[in-house]
Design a protein around this motif. Structure first.
Motif, mmCIF file in Angstrom:
data_model
loop_
_atom_site.group_PDB
_atom_site.id
_atom_site.type_symbol
_atom_site.label_atom_id
_atom_site.label_comp_id
_atom_site.label_asym_id
_atom_site.label_seq_id
_atom_site.Cartn_x
_atom_site.Cartn_y
_atom_site.Cartn_z
ATOM 1 N N ARG A 1 0.845 -1.199 0.000
ATOM 2 C CA ARG A 1 0.000 0.000 0.000
ATOM 3 C C ARG A 1 0.880 1.249 0.000
ATOM 4 N NH1 ARG A 1 -5.136 1.845 1.359
ATOM 5 N NH2 ARG A 1 -5.928 -0.274 1.401
ATOM 6 N N PHE A 2 1.955 1.218 0.759
ATOM 7 C CA PHE A 2 2.871 2.356 0.779
ATOM 8 C C PHE A 2 3.465 2.587 -0.614
ATOM 9 C CE2 PHE A 2 6.769 4.646 1.378
ATOM 10 C CZ PHE A 2 6.457 5.565 2.361
ATOM 11 N N THR A 3 3.881 1.484 -1.272
ATOM 12 C CA THR A 3 4.487 1.601 -2.590
ATOM 13 C C THR A 3 3.463 2.011 -3.639
ATOM 14 O OG1 THR A 3 6.038 -0.142 -1.947
ATOM 15 C CG2 THR A 3 5.934 0.404 -4.271
ATOM 16 N N VAL A 4 2.234 1.523 -3.514
ATOM 17 C CA VAL A 4 1.170 1.970 -4.415
ATOM 18 C C VAL A 4 1.028 3.485 -4.316
ATOM 19 C CG1 VAL A 4 -1.325 1.935 -4.823
ATOM 20 C CG2 VAL A 4 -0.094 -0.211 -4.468
ATOM 21 N N GLY A 5 1.122 4.015 -3.092
ATOM 22 C CA GLY A 5 1.059 5.462 -2.916
ATOM 23 C C GLY A 5 2.181 6.174 -3.640
ATOM 24 N N LEU A 6 3.401 5.644 -3.535
ATOM 25 C CA LEU A 6 4.534 6.250 -4.237
ATOM 26 C C LEU A 6 4.320 6.230 -5.752
ATOM 27 C CD1 LEU A 6 7.641 4.760 -2.365
ATOM 28 C CD2 LEU A 6 6.778 7.089 -2.212
ATOM 29 N N THR A 7 3.907 5.064 -6.254
ATOM 30 C CA THR A 7 3.709 4.929 -7.695
ATOM 31 C C THR A 7 2.599 5.856 -8.184
ATOM 32 O OG1 THR A 7 4.320 2.601 -7.431
ATOM 33 C CG2 THR A 7 3.358 3.245 -9.529
ATOM 34 N N ALA A 8 1.499 5.906 -7.434
ATOM 35 C CA ALA A 8 0.379 6.764 -7.819
ATOM 36 C C ALA A 8 0.784 8.235 -7.788
ATOM 37 C CB ALA A 8 -0.806 6.520 -6.883
ATOM 38 N N ASN A 9 1.565 8.622 -6.803
ATOM 39 C CA ASN A 9 1.995 10.014 -6.698
ATOM 40 C C ASN A 9 2.814 10.423 -7.916
ATOM 41 O OD1 ASN A 9 2.223 12.490 -5.022
ATOM 42 N ND2 ASN A 9 4.400 11.983 -5.050
ATOM 43 N N ARG A 10 3.697 9.534 -8.361
ATOM 44 C CA ARG A 10 4.503 9.850 -9.537
ATOM 45 C C ARG A 10 3.681 9.782 -10.824
ATOM 46 N NH1 ARG A 10 7.832 8.622 -5.644
ATOM 47 N NH2 ARG A 10 10.008 9.290 -5.690
ATOM 48 N N GLU B 1 -3.337 9.445 -1.763
ATOM 49 C CA GLU B 1 -3.921 9.792 -0.464
ATOM 50 C C GLU B 1 -4.682 8.613 0.124
ATOM 51 O OE1 GLU B 1 -7.009 13.012 1.575
ATOM 52 O OE2 GLU B 1 -6.155 13.422 -0.400
ATOM 53 N N ALA B 2 -5.437 7.899 -0.717
ATOM 54 C CA ALA B 2 -6.181 6.737 -0.237
ATOM 55 C C ALA B 2 -5.243 5.642 0.250
ATOM 56 C CB ALA B 2 -7.081 6.201 -1.349
ATOM 57 N N ALA B 3 -4.042 5.566 -0.334
ATOM 58 C CA ALA B 3 -3.066 4.558 0.094
ATOM 59 C C ALA B 3 -2.411 4.934 1.412
ATOM 60 C CB ALA B 3 -2.001 4.386 -0.996
ATOM 61 N N TRP B 4 -2.065 6.209 1.578
ATOM 62 C CA TRP B 4 -1.269 6.610 2.744
ATOM 63 C C TRP B 4 -2.096 6.966 3.972
ATOM 64 C CZ3 TRP B 4 1.934 10.131 -0.941
ATOM 65 C CH2 TRP B 4 2.920 9.364 -1.567
ATOM 66 N N ARG B 5 -3.347 7.415 3.770
ATOM 67 C CA ARG B 5 -4.117 7.862 4.931
ATOM 68 C C ARG B 5 -4.335 6.748 5.963
ATOM 69 N NH1 ARG B 5 -6.717 12.361 6.329
ATOM 70 N NH2 ARG B 5 -6.398 13.335 4.281
ATOM 71 N N PRO B 6 -4.757 5.516 5.570
ATOM 72 C CA PRO B 6 -4.924 4.470 6.591
ATOM 73 C C PRO B 6 -3.626 4.144 7.317
ATOM 74 C CG PRO B 6 -5.976 3.836 4.529
ATOM 75 C CD PRO B 6 -5.164 5.050 4.235
ATOM 76 N N LEU B 7 -2.517 4.138 6.589
ATOM 77 C CA LEU B 7 -1.229 3.860 7.231
ATOM 78 C C LEU B 7 -0.879 4.972 8.219
ATOM 79 C CD1 LEU B 7 0.819 2.651 4.122
ATOM 80 C CD2 LEU B 7 -0.383 1.251 5.803
ATOM 81 N N ALA C 1 4.369 7.172 6.230
ATOM 82 C CA ALA C 1 3.123 7.516 5.541
ATOM 83 C C ALA C 1 2.664 8.916 5.922
ATOM 84 C CB ALA C 1 2.042 6.486 5.864
ATOM 85 N N MET C 2 2.816 9.289 7.197
ATOM 86 C CA MET C 2 2.428 10.637 7.631
ATOM 87 C C MET C 2 3.200 11.704 6.853
ATOM 88 S SD MET C 2 2.305 10.298 11.777
ATOM 89 C CE MET C 2 1.384 9.008 12.612
ATOM 90 N N VAL C 3 4.497 11.482 6.698
ATOM 91 C CA VAL C 3 5.327 12.465 6.000
ATOM 92 C C VAL C 3 4.875 12.590 4.542
ATOM 93 C CG1 VAL C 3 7.651 13.003 5.197
ATOM 94 C CG2 VAL C 3 7.303 12.129 7.510
ATOM 95 N N ASN C 4 4.689 11.448 3.884
ATOM 96 C CA ASN C 4 4.299 11.494 2.481
ATOM 97 C C ASN C 4 2.903 12.075 2.304
ATOM 98 O OD1 ASN C 4 6.626 10.399 1.172
ATOM 99 N ND2 ASN C 4 6.132 8.446 2.105
ATOM 100 N N LEU C 5 2.003 11.745 3.217
ATOM 101 C CA LEU C 5 0.665 12.325 3.151
ATOM 102 C C LEU C 5 0.752 13.835 3.371
ATOM 103 C CD1 LEU C 5 -2.377 11.993 2.915
ATOM 104 C CD2 LEU C 5 -2.449 11.448 5.372
#
Length: 701
Positions: free
Chosen positions: A447-456, A464-470, A478-482
């Motif tokens: 999920r964390f990596t999905v967030g990275l890939t989606a962001n790029r 946001e949907a990937a990082w918020r639950p984490l 996840a907090m930092v990236n969010l």
């Protein structure tokens, strides 16, 4: 005192028995029969207490009686989280013995450490090299063909083995470019007696330094930690630059490969002032990789054609593809998949497409047949042909082709989990359904990596949907990236809240980003406090930013001190900025030294600045190679300056080429110089077209 209480108990017991007697003599008092039990119990307790030896020191004892505690003294027995032994008491008189619980035993050394082999004896196929097309003698890999990067690989491995802080040698390239084979061959050449350990994908490597030290007798020449497709190890492993340094203390280096597209999608960006959107494990991807080209050079093809292996000879003759990709039948597999819908296998094609799409979205974990079936419908053709049944589709997608792998390859011996053959590509935009399926199927790390890939991929909604639950689970990364995501979208208050939560967990990335946010809001004192706190934890980003902040405030001596601290810890940006300070102060030799150190680590700004210093000093011949190195790494300023040098030396054609490369990237200085050059050689219309382009850029309306 104790005996007084005993006699009170006896009296209460006797009274209870008297009530019992009354209940027996007087009708209507049966309900008092409970007193019998009570009285018997109390009398028994009193008897036991009287019989128990009194250990209170007698008045004749030489030990003084304890003084009573002051009336105001209280004992607070409340605690927070206790890990280990805790004692809380009021006044204690006399010795106290505390027996601590035994420390937990260290986790046992796993089997994959015990089965390590010398690197010179490791099987390249077992390490991850793709199968090759069968030859006259049957299956098996053909002989290794020397690659043009072999010398660089040997140097990198030798340097990593000698480095006091350890090292990671990373090889990047397309699927089937030959990364695994080249790195394995380099290890066999340069470090053949080091013991090679190949951790499974889900292994937590944080205990590995201790395990290797425990097993050191098996590796008198040291260790190699082998991580093929290192992106699949980033989540569970805990692999960070700090862990690489710890491994060096166990006499181990890390040898890793990664596909170029995964590196591009996951690698942290190199912004000047802040660390990029990333997780702790992804920092290792900042290591400059050795790049292996998919298409082999002329010299490499010549070596393959004279190898004596028919497979290599045939592959070397076809210049459309790389030699290694042909040996792995990659083009054949891609063609089979592309033609799936037209050859009666639309559902089989969709199953493979789902595996490719989910991997592109950031799922590194292998998937079950059921998961692929859930996600495949979005890839079914519309309108039909009518899809084949599920079993026939699965058989088509998994059957080996040309005696090698299928389009889907098993990730375990039981065939329960599968991946798409990593050569298969699809450049189409990922459908929404695939992004959401990736979120549904992801482990926390995926999920964390999905967030990275989606962001790029500019899918901030998915990120946001990937990082918020984490983040809500307390994950600082996840907090930092969010927070970064929210800040970029203008939701600054939310971003600050997440940064603060992560910073309160001592996350230095959060402290730095929080400082940036506060600096932009003009809250400079708070900014300094957070960056100082991060710098106290040896964070070079914080040191760099403090130097930048001091320079901006005109406090140059303090800026130099912070830049120097970061530069001494190999921060190349700090080296460059320190060089700028020193050059401005007239300390040119010192500036050159720092620029050179940064340039040797691939910092293009340092290369450009070295060229500029040399040109300013009239040492044009020395300036040209530095400008050229920076230009070859994409620095448009260097391209423009190199063009100027070449034009002044009469090398007009070369100058035009470099001007044009920079101008094509919208460098207006290069456009001006290119226009002037074209005017001088009589190509006035072309010159005017570039000048018109400048005018349009300056006034787009």
């Amino acid at each position: 005192m104790r005996r007084t209480w005993v006699w009170i108990l006896v009296a209460v017991g006797a009274a209870s028995l008297a009530v019992l007697g009354a209940s027996l003599l007087l009708p209507g008092l049966e309900e008092l029969s409970w007193a019998a039990g009570t009285g018997s119990f109390v009398l028994a307790a009193g008897a036991v207490a009287l019989a128990w030896p009194d250990r209170t020191p007698s008045s004749s004892s030489s030990a003084p009686a304890p003084s009573p505690a002051p009336a105001s003294t209280q004992v607070d027995n409340r605690t927070g989280d206790i890990h280990g032994t805790a004692v809380q008491a009021g006044a204690i008189h006399g010795p106290v013995t505390v027996h601590s619980a035994p420390a937990p035993a260290a986790s046992p050394v796993p089997g994959w450490v015990h089965t390590a082999l010398p690197a010179g004896q490791a099987d390249a196929h077992e390490l991850g090299t793709h199968d090759a097309l069968p030859g006259p003698a049957g299956k098996g890999l053909p002989p290794y063909v020397a690659r043009d990067v072999d010398g660089e690989l040997d140097r990198r491995l030798a340097a990593a083995a000698a480095a006091p802080r350890g090292g990671l040698v990373l090889v990047a390239g397309a699927s089937t470019a030959g990364k695994t084979r080249a790195l394995a061959a380099a290890l066999a050449r340069t470090l053949p007696e080091r013991m090679l350990v190949a951790p499974p994908e889900d292994a937590d490597l944080r205990s590995l330094p201790a395990w290797l030290k425990e097993a050191a007798v098996r590796a008198p020449r040291g260790w190699v930690v082998w991580l093929d497709d290192v992106d699949r190890h980033l989540g569970a492993s805990g692999l960070t630059p700090a862990l690489v340094a710890e491994l060096s203390q166990a006499d181990a280096l890390v040898a890793a490969t990664i596909r170029q597209e995964r590196l591009d999608s996951l690698r942290p960006s190199t912004t000047d002032h802040t660390p990029a959107t990333e997780g702790a494990g992804y920092a290792v991807l900042k290591t400059p990789p050795v790049i292996l080209d998919r298409l082999w050079s002329r010299q490499e093809r010549e070596r393959a054609s004279t190898s004596g292996d028919e497979r290599l000879v045939r592959a070397a003759a076809d210049e459309r593809f790389g030699v290694a990709e042909q040996l792995a039948a990659g083009p054949h597999l891609q063609q089979t998949w592309d033609h799936g819908p037209d050859s009666g296998h639309p559902r089989g094609y969709a199953l493979v497409a789902a595996a490719v799409g989910l991997a592109r979205a950031g799922l590194s974990s292998p998937l079950t047949r059921e998961q692929l079936h859930t996600a495949h419908t979005v890839y079914l053709p519309d309108p039909p042909p009518l899809p084949e049944d599920a079993d026939r589709a699965w058989e088509w997608a998994t059957q080996p082709l040309s005696g090698l792998a299928g389009l889907l390859v098993p990730a375990d011996h039981e065939g329960r989990r599968w991946r798409a053959f990593d050569y298969l590509t699809d450049q189409d935009r990922l459908p929404d359904a695939v992004w959401h399926a990736a979120l549904d199927m992801a482990t926390d790390q995926d999920r964390f990596t999905v967030g990275l890939t989606a962001n790029r991929a500019k899918r901030s909604d998915i990120a946001e949907a990937a990082w918020r639950p984490l983040s809500e689970q307390g994950g600082a990364d996840a907090m930092v990236n969010l927070g970064i995501l929210l800040a970029e979208s203008g939701r600054v208050e939310e971003a600050e809240g997440w940064y603060r939560q992560a910073a309160d967990q001592d996350d230095t990335h959060a402290m730095i980003h929080l400082g940036v946010l506060l600096e932009e809001a003009g809250r400079v004192e708070e900014t300094e406090q957070w960056w100082q706190r991060a710098a106290d934890q040896d964070d070079t980003n914080a040191m760099f930013n403090l130097g930048r902040l001091r320079k901006k405030a005109g406090r140059v001596e303090e800026a130099e001190g912070w830049y120097r601290q970061a530069a001494d810890q190999d921060d190349t940006r700090a080296m460059v900025n320190l060089g700028v300070l020193l050059a401005e102060a007239g300390r040119v030799e010192e500036a050159e030294d720092w620029y050179r150190k940064a340039a040797q680590q691939g910092e293009t700004r340092a290369m450009f600045n070295l060229g500029r210093l040399r040109k300013k000093a009239g040492r044009v011949e020395e300036a040209e190679p530095w400008f050229r190195k920076a230009a070859q790494q994409g620095d448009t300023r260097a391209m423009n300056n190199l063009g100027v040098l070449l034009a002044e030396a009469g090398r007009v054609e070369e100058a035009e080429d470099w001007y044009r490369k920079a101008a094509d990237q919208d460098d207006t200085h290069a456009m001006i110089h290119l226009g002037d050059l074209l005017e001088e050689v009589g190509r006035a219309e072309e010159a005017e077209s570039w000048r018109q382009r400048i005018r349009e850029m300056e006034d787009p309306g």
